[in-house]
Design an enzyme around this catalytic site. Structure first.
Site, PDB file in Angstrom:
ATOM      1  CD  GLU A 203      -7.143  36.384  28.326  1.00 53.56           C
ATOM      2  OE1 GLU A 203      -7.504  35.641  28.834  1.00 53.56           O
ATOM      3  OE2 GLU A 203      -7.440  37.381  27.840  1.00 53.56           O
TER       4      GLU A 203
ATOM      5  CB  CYS B 126      -9.722  40.342  26.554  1.00 51.38           C
ATOM      6  SG  CYS B 126      -9.623  38.281  26.178  1.00 51.38           S
TER       7      CYS B 126
ATOM      8  CG  HIS C 173     -12.741  41.592  24.030  1.00 49.40           C
ATOM      9  ND1 HIS C 173     -11.871  41.090  23.126  1.00 49.40           N
ATOM     10  CD2 HIS C 173     -13.809  40.910  24.543  1.00 49.40           C
ATOM     11  CE1 HIS C 173     -11.614  39.835  24.145  1.00 49.40           C
ATOM     12  NE2 HIS C 173     -12.855  39.508  24.398  1.00 49.40           N
TER      13      HIS C 173
HETATM   14  N1  COA Z   1     -25.822  27.656  11.885  1.00 49.48           N
HETATM   15  C1  COA Z   1     -25.930  29.046  12.368  1.00 49.48           C
HETATM   16  N2  COA Z   1     -25.568  29.198  13.368  1.00 49.48           N
HETATM   17  C2  COA Z   1     -25.419  28.077  14.982  1.00 49.48           C
HETATM   18  C3  COA Z   1     -25.664  26.518  13.995  1.00 49.48           C
HETATM   19  C4  COA Z   1     -26.199  26.882  12.837  1.00 49.48           C
HETATM   20  N3  COA Z   1     -25.557  25.779  12.421  1.00 49.48           N
HETATM   21  N4  COA Z   1     -25.335  26.210  15.003  1.00 49.48           N
HETATM   22  C5  COA Z   1     -24.814  27.227  15.859  1.00 49.48           C
HETATM   23  N5  COA Z   1     -24.977  28.218  15.571  1.00 49.48           N
HETATM   24  C6  COA Z   1     -24.806  29.764  16.558  1.00 49.48           C
HETATM   25  C7  COA Z   1     -25.614  29.115  18.074  1.00 49.48           C
HETATM   26  O1  COA Z   1     -27.511  29.320  17.665  1.00 49.48           O
HETATM   27  C8  COA Z   1     -25.226  29.744  18.900  1.00 49.48           C
HETATM   28  O2  COA Z   1     -25.438  31.445  18.123  1.00 49.48           O
HETATM   29  P1  COA Z   1     -26.095  32.371  19.159  1.00 49.48           P
HETATM   30  O3  COA Z   1     -25.698  32.355  21.100  1.00 49.48           O
HETATM   31  O4  COA Z   1     -26.786  33.804  18.761  1.00 49.48           O
HETATM   32  O5  COA Z   1     -27.889  31.140  19.835  1.00 49.48           O
HETATM   33  C9  COA Z   1     -23.709  30.257  17.918  1.00 49.48           C
HETATM   34  O6  COA Z   1     -23.789  29.547  16.233  1.00 49.48           O
HETATM   35  C10 COA Z   1     -22.489  29.166  18.713  1.00 49.48           C
HETATM   36  O7  COA Z   1     -23.390  27.874  19.349  1.00 49.48           O
HETATM   37  P2  COA Z   1     -23.269  27.449  20.664  1.00 49.48           P
HETATM   38  O8  COA Z   1     -23.869  26.123  19.949  1.00 49.48           O
HETATM   39  O9  COA Z   1     -24.083  28.180  21.742  1.00 49.48           O
HETATM   40  O10 COA Z   1     -21.414  26.951  21.204  1.00 49.48           O
HETATM   41  P3  COA Z   1     -20.770  26.411  21.714  1.00 49.48           P
HETATM   42  O11 COA Z   1     -22.180  25.611  22.600  1.00 49.48           O
HETATM   43  O12 COA Z   1     -20.196  25.591  21.173  1.00 49.48           O
HETATM   44  O13 COA Z   1     -20.922  27.770  22.845  1.00 49.48           O
HETATM   45  C11 COA Z   1     -18.764  29.565  22.955  1.00 49.48           C
HETATM   46  C12 COA Z   1     -20.066  29.087  21.958  1.00 49.48           C
HETATM   47  C13 COA Z   1     -18.668  30.655  22.745  1.00 49.48           C
HETATM   48  C14 COA Z   1     -19.663  29.497  24.837  1.00 49.48           C
HETATM   49  C15 COA Z   1     -17.390  28.548  22.994  1.00 49.48           C
HETATM   50  O14 COA Z   1     -17.333  29.106  22.085  1.00 49.48           O
HETATM   51  C16 COA Z   1     -16.882  29.795  24.362  1.00 49.48           C
HETATM   52  O15 COA Z   1     -16.790  28.827  24.905  1.00 49.48           O
HETATM   53  N6  COA Z   1     -15.564  30.164  24.604  1.00 49.48           N
HETATM   54  C17 COA Z   1     -15.381  30.764  25.130  1.00 49.48           C
HETATM   55  C18 COA Z   1     -15.728  31.884  25.732  1.00 49.48           C
HETATM   56  C19 COA Z   1     -15.484  33.127  25.026  1.00 49.48           C
HETATM   57  O16 COA Z   1     -15.198  33.241  23.760  1.00 49.48           O
HETATM   58  N7  COA Z   1     -16.601  33.886  26.234  1.00 49.48           N
HETATM   59  C20 COA Z   1     -16.713  35.448  24.876  1.00 49.48           C
HETATM   60  C21 COA Z   1     -16.881  36.664  26.196  1.00 49.48           C
HETATM   61  S1  COA Z   1     -15.557  37.021  26.353  1.00 49.48           S
END
Ligand code: COA
EC number: 2.3.3.10
Length: 445
Positions: free
Chosen positions: A83, A120, A244
């Site tokens: 991709e 993916c 995945h």
């Molecule tokens: N200690 C432990 N865990 C922590 C933490 C800390 N200090 N701070 C944050 N976390 C956890 C959050 O609770 C969350 O877990 P949860 O989803 O089980 O609640 C996780 O870490 C990620 O934190 P979050 O604040 O949600 O991160 P973010 O707003 O930066 O976004 C994604 C995370 C995955 C949405 C972002 O990285 C993204 O958009 N990725 C690309 C899309 C993707 O990969 N999608 C997946 C499907 S293909």
């Protein structure tokens, strides 16, 4: 019936490594544990200045061809899943074939080449295409080369920036495979979704939270569809379940959902009844929302039980090791999950012959696919030949400033001159653009 599956695998990681909790998180003002505990990521791979999806794919393929003693005449098909393509017409597989023809006698003139796109899941779809081609008897005794190669970069400042990565997986698909046989049975969950897309742009438009919900919904549908042809699944049927893995935290959610689904109406649900009650049934609730809330409550309790934790530690955790060290490899990500599991099995001295894997692939946009794989007698020789730890250990660590430069180097909109961080050796490298704006490559000794 001919047995068809993956005969061998190789990987090629981007040569640079970024430490997420210690280098990335502090600059972002974030708690390092968001990475290590939340997302489940420690380091991620980035391509050096002279690397891209073609060099990584060609280098992985060359390793595979050399190890298996293959020449172009043995390959009847080259499919690349990506991709991160940089051309809307000429497929990456032609570039990779061109690279390989620089170093092997013979050519791929009579091989069918293509490029698969569906976020993916395209890597698994390419496996499917190769499987079907061989099963249809059109391969004339030749094998297929499937290469999943991606540079997963997000816009600077996008939440996805936390989950980047770069690398390629090369797989040889053949009759009487040495590694795993693929099941004929498969299940799909597929819907028109807007969770992650790249409408003629390099970096994705992504609704991260939505993409996580869509992943889970489509995966559940794929599992139900798989069961409609293969029969009910049960946690004890599968030695490992590679999913995945955009980041390991996503798989934690998928695994819990899968376990809940697989244990409904089984001995495991009975065993857990006295501790957390029985699973909520839709028919007992007036609205879907009430039912969902009850299911969420049940799952919160389920994940703390001994049975679940033990199963997760045995069946899921071993699939996440490579991912936690390289980040998201998009099309290759489910394939490094399988590889992680088999490396863990080899390290533990497990006898995997005849054991089953359940493989859950996903692509945004969105589609999930589930199929089973049977591990073959020669699996250990295949797995011991793959040099994952050496490759990952050989990466060069970059600072945050270096990371900013390398992100710019691979940004198609920017033109900057940056000195390479590592010295290429015995590999394909990108050398610049030709007169029709094609990318050019050469093998360096
Ligand atoms: N200690 C432990 N865990 C922590 C933490 C800390 N200090 N701070 C944050 N976390 C956890 C959050 O609770 C969350 O877990 P949860 O989803 O089980 O609640 C996780 O870490 C990620 O934190 P979050 O604040 O949600 O991160 P973010 O707003 O930066 O976004 C994604 C995370 C995955 C949405 C972002 O990285 C993204 O958009 N990725 C690309 C899309 C993707 O990969 N999608 C997946 C499907 S293909």
């Amino acid at each position: 019936m001919t047995s068809v599956g993956i005969d061998a695998m190789e990987i090629w990681t981007g040569k640079l490594v970024l430490d997420l909790p210690n280098t990335f998180a502090p600059v972002k003002g974030e708690d390092p544990e968001k990475y290590t505990k939340g997302l489940g990521l420690h380091t991620s791979s980035f391509p050096d200045v002279y690397e891209d999806i073609v060099t990584m794919g060609a280098n992985a393929a060359k390793q595979l061809m050399d190890r298996k003693g293959l020449t172009p005449a043995d390959i009847g098909r080259i499919d690349v899943a990506t991709e991160s393509a940089f051309d809307n017409s000429k497929p990456v597989s032609t570039y990779i074939a061109g690279c390989l023809e620089q170093v092997y006698d013979g050519d791929f003139r009579h091989a069918n080449k293509g490029e698969r796109k569906f976020a993916c899941i395209a890597g698994t779809q390419s496996l499917d295409d190769a499987y079907n081609w061989i099963k249809a008897g059109r391969n004339r005794g030749r094998a297929a080369l499937v290469i999943a190669t991606d540079t997963a970069l997000y816009e600077r400042g996008d939440p996805g920036e936390a989950t980047q990565g770069a690398g390629a997986v090369a797989m040889l698909i053949d009759e009487d495979p040495d590694l795993v046989e693929l099941s004929t049975e498969q299940g799909y969950g597929s819907m028109d979704e807007t969770d992650f897309l790249k409408p003629n742009q390099q970096f994705p438009s992504v609704d991260g939270k939505r993409s996580m919900q869509v992943y889970l919904a489509r995966m559940r549908e794929a599992l139900e569809d798989y069961e409609s042809v293969a029969g009910r699944t049960h946690p004890d049927l599968f030695e490992y379940i590679p999913f995945h893995t955009p980041f390991p935290g996503m798989v934690r959610k998928a695994a819990l959902l899968g376990f809940r689904h697989m244990t409904r109406d089984t001995d495991i649900e009975d065993d857990l009844e006295s501790e957390i009650g029985r699973q909520p049934r839709e028919a007992d609730f007036e609205t879907w929302d009430d039912y969902e809330e009850a299911i969420r409550g049940y799952m919160d309790e389920l994940k703390t039980t001994e049975q679940y934790r033990d199963w997760y530690g045995r069946v899921i955790e071993p699939t996440l090791d490579i991912s936690s060290r390289v980040g998201n490899w998009y099309t290759g990500s489910v394939h490094i999950a399988r590889l992680s599991a088999l490396i863990a099995a080899a390290d533990e001295g497990k006898d995997m012959t005849g054991k089953q894997l359940l493989v859950g692939s996903y692509g945004s946009g969105a589609q999930a696919e589930i199929h089973a794989e049977t591990v073959q007698e020669t699996w250990l020789d295949e797995i011991e030949a793959v040099d994952v730890d050496d490759q990952l250990a050989a990466r060069t660590e970059i600072s945050f400033d270096d990371y900013e430069l390398i992100h710019d180097v691979h940004n198609h909109e920017k033109e900057i001159e940056v000195e390479e961080f590592t010295q290429p050796e015995a590999e394909f490298v990108f050398t610049g653009w030709g007169r029709m704006n094609e990318r050019r490559y050469e093998y360096v000794e």
